[in-house]
Design a protein around this motif. Structure first.
Motif, PDB file in Angstrom:
ATOM      1  N   ILE A 171       1.071  -1.120  -0.232  1.00 37.99           N
ATOM      2  CA  ILE A 171       0.038  -0.019  -0.070  1.00 37.99           C
ATOM      3  C   ILE A 171       0.998   1.241   0.049  1.00 37.99           C
ATOM      4  O   ILE A 171       0.742   2.128  -0.958  1.00 37.99           O
ATOM      5  CB  ILE A 171      -0.981   0.020   1.288  1.00 37.99           C
ATOM      6  CG1 ILE A 171      -1.893  -1.143   1.098  1.00 37.99           C
ATOM      7  CG2 ILE A 171      -1.492   1.261   1.288  1.00 37.99           C
ATOM      8  CD1 ILE A 171      -2.766  -1.425   2.354  1.00 37.99           C
ATOM      9  N   ALA A 172       1.990   1.190   0.748  1.00 42.43           N
ATOM     10  CA  ALA A 172       3.007   2.556   0.943  1.00 42.43           C
ATOM     11  C   ALA A 172       3.459   2.730  -0.453  1.00 42.43           C
ATOM     12  O   ALA A 172       3.647   3.937  -0.855  1.00 42.43           O
ATOM     13  CB  ALA A 172       3.921   2.019   2.154  1.00 42.43           C
ATOM     14  N   GLY A 173       3.936   1.610  -1.162  1.00 40.72           N
ATOM     15  CA  GLY A 173       4.505   1.763  -2.282  1.00 40.72           C
ATOM     16  C   GLY A 173       3.711   2.436  -3.308  1.00 40.72           C
ATOM     17  O   GLY A 173       4.190   3.143  -4.128  1.00 40.72           O
ATOM     18  N   ALA A 174       2.526   2.104  -3.242  1.00 40.72           N
ATOM     19  CA  ALA A 174       1.502   2.442  -4.261  1.00 40.72           C
ATOM     20  C   ALA A 174       1.123   3.854  -4.042  1.00 40.72           C
ATOM     21  O   ALA A 174       0.841   4.586  -5.117  1.00 40.72           O
ATOM     22  CB  ALA A 174       0.292   1.523  -4.085  1.00 40.72           C
ATOM     23  N   VAL A 175       1.053   4.355  -2.856  1.00 35.71           N
ATOM     24  CA  VAL A 175       0.606   5.850  -2.632  1.00 35.71           C
ATOM     25  C   VAL A 175       1.509   6.882  -2.432  1.00 35.71           C
ATOM     26  O   VAL A 175       1.344   8.031  -2.395  1.00 35.71           O
ATOM     27  CB  VAL A 175      -0.388   5.805  -1.182  1.00 35.71           C
ATOM     28  CG1 VAL A 175      -1.430   4.908  -1.184  1.00 35.71           C
ATOM     29  CG2 VAL A 175       0.537   5.488   0.071  1.00 35.71           C
ATOM     30  N   SER A 176       2.823   6.300  -2.522  1.00 35.19           N
ATOM     31  CA  SER A 176       3.961   7.344  -2.191  1.00 35.19           C
ATOM     32  C   SER A 176       4.039   8.000  -3.765  1.00 35.19           C
ATOM     33  O   SER A 176       4.168   7.353  -4.776  1.00 35.19           O
ATOM     34  CB  SER A 176       5.084   6.783  -2.092  1.00 35.19           C
ATOM     35  OG  SER A 176       6.360   7.689  -2.049  1.00 35.19           O
ATOM     36  N   LYS A 177       4.143   9.372  -3.847  1.00 34.55           N
ATOM     37  CA  LYS A 177       4.257  10.027  -5.226  1.00 34.55           C
ATOM     38  C   LYS A 177       5.631  10.521  -5.363  1.00 34.55           C
ATOM     39  O   LYS A 177       6.277  10.671  -6.341  1.00 34.55           O
ATOM     40  CB  LYS A 177       3.536  11.226  -4.967  1.00 34.55           C
ATOM     41  CG  LYS A 177       1.786  10.842  -4.910  1.00 34.55           C
ATOM     42  CD  LYS A 177       0.866  12.138  -4.854  1.00 34.55           C
ATOM     43  CE  LYS A 177      -0.286  11.652  -4.899  1.00 34.55           C
ATOM     44  NZ  LYS A 177      -1.498  13.030  -4.713  1.00 34.55           N
ATOM     45  N   SER A 178       6.424  10.608  -4.064  1.00 40.03           N
ATOM     46  CA  SER A 178       7.828  11.056  -4.183  1.00 40.03           C
ATOM     47  C   SER A 178       8.832   9.844  -4.461  1.00 40.03           C
ATOM     48  O   SER A 178       9.978  10.131  -4.520  1.00 40.03           O
ATOM     49  CB  SER A 178       8.346  11.867  -3.125  1.00 40.03           C
ATOM     50  OG  SER A 178       8.403  11.070  -1.783  1.00 40.03           O
ATOM     51  N   ASN A 179       8.113   8.567  -4.104  1.00 41.04           N
ATOM     52  CA  ASN A 179       8.949   7.236  -4.267  1.00 41.04           C
ATOM     53  C   ASN A 179      10.194   7.503  -3.027  1.00 41.04           C
ATOM     54  O   ASN A 179      11.119   6.669  -3.197  1.00 41.04           O
ATOM     55  CB  ASN A 179       9.531   7.110  -5.629  1.00 41.04           C
ATOM     56  CG  ASN A 179       8.502   7.173  -6.697  1.00 41.04           C
ATOM     57  OD1 ASN A 179       7.743   6.524  -6.360  1.00 41.04           O
ATOM     58  ND2 ASN A 179       9.008   7.168  -8.039  1.00 41.04           N
TER      59      ASN A 179
END
Length: 339
Positions: free
Chosen positions: A151-159
């Protein structure tokens, strides 16, 4: 302030259990069965019971108490230097089952267990059980940690994801590593910043560590310690919870959490003591999802905000874990920053 000890546990005579040569032989093999309706249980905690890790043990024991299965007393904020004394007090006071965490006091705790072979001990530990009466457990919640990573990897915009932990011990490392692997599954470009604050309970220090990571571009924070979600809330970035569900306190911040349920382990130990079948064993596996010892918290306020295709992937992976078709790797090595 001194240690807080709850309950009147002293001056209680230990029950006579077995007698005679034949009984002695049986006693050598197992702890005694207890005829009374309630098992006398104590908890010894080095941090306040509000701390997320310890709160899971305390909550499970309070539930057993509410069902009328146990008499429960506890000591919180016990210093490592005082841990052995409190263990001995409870054993001498007639407690039949003792829960706690012995990270940093392994040698002393195991010595106490040897001195009280008829008392059952179930302790959070990085090491193996010790016969006949010293069982161990830890929060084997790497499976839902992996799912929260997705979930975290998907919602991060800054990577860029920041991760703040207490100490780099196996119990923490395996969760962080699983989280990182889950994030990389859905977002191969994601990078991580990792730090440890050297404390199990120092919210201000964890908050400052989180601020530093957010200043460097992290837009999702892995809140292994209290204080991280506070920083995320103030800076208006997202957070992932650990062990307990803190979304009610941070409804616009905490996207998901890996939850630990200590009830399967607690209930197993209580039943074994009552039946006289208690033995030293590793309770760690009972924290896995298949035993309902851990779970992924509902998305709650973030329902509909996490992309539908990601939710579908997470649910599919969760089912594979429950069906035994996917195994989350247990990696106890210290996680490292990748940026």
């Amino acid at each position: 302030m001194g240690n807080v000890i709850r309950g009147n546990v002293f001056g209680v005579a230990r029950r006579a259990v077995l007698c005679g040569a034949a009984a002695a032989a049986i006693a050598a093999m197992a702890l005694p069965a207890w005829a009374q309706s309630k098992v006398k249980v104590a908890g010894i905690y080095t941090v306040p019971i509000e701390q997320q890790w310890v709160s899971r043990i305390h909550t499970a024991l309070k539930a057993a108490e509410a069902r009328g299965e146990i008499e429960y007393v506890w000591a919180e904020s016990v210093a490592n230097t005082d841990y052995e004394r409190v263990m001995r007090q409870y054993a001498e006071g007639g407690q039949q089952l003792v829960f706690g965490e012995v990270f940093g006091v392994e040698r002393a705790a195991r010595a106490v267990a040897k001195d009280y072979p008829k008392t059952a001990f179930v302790m959070g530990s990085s090491f193996k059980p010790q016969e006949p009466n010293f069982s161990v457990f830890d929060n084997y919640i790497q499976e839902p940690a992996y799912l929260t990573g997705m979930i975290a990897g998907a919602v991060s915009k800054s990577n860029v994801i920041g991760m703040v932990g207490g100490y780099p011990i196996p119990e923490v490392n395996r969760l962080m590593n699983a989280f990182m692997e889950g994030a990389k599954e859905v977002n191969p470009n994601v990078k991580f910043m990792v730090s440890f604050i050297g404390s199990w309970f120092d919210p201000p220090k964890a908050k400052e560590a989180a601020f530093a990571m957010i200043d460097r571009g992290a837009d999702v924070m892995y809140a292994e310690r209290f204080g991280v979600s506070d920083a995320a809330k103030e800076r208006k970035v997202l957070a992932i919870g650990n062990v307990i569900n803190t979304q009610p306190q941070y409804p616009e911040t905490v996207v998901a959490s890996a939850l630990w349920h200590m009830e399967p382990s607690v209930d197993r130990a209580i039943a074994a003591v009552k039946a006289g079948s208690y033995k030293a064993e590793d309770y760690g596996p009972y924290s896995q999802m298949v035993h309902k010892g851990s779970s992924l918290a509902p998305l709650g306020t973030f329902e509909g905000k996490v992309p539908a295709d990601v939710v579908a992937k997470v649910k599919a992976r969760e089912q594979e874990i429950l069906d035994g078709k996917f195994t989350v790797k247990v990696n106890d090595n210290e996680p490292k920053s990748t940026m």
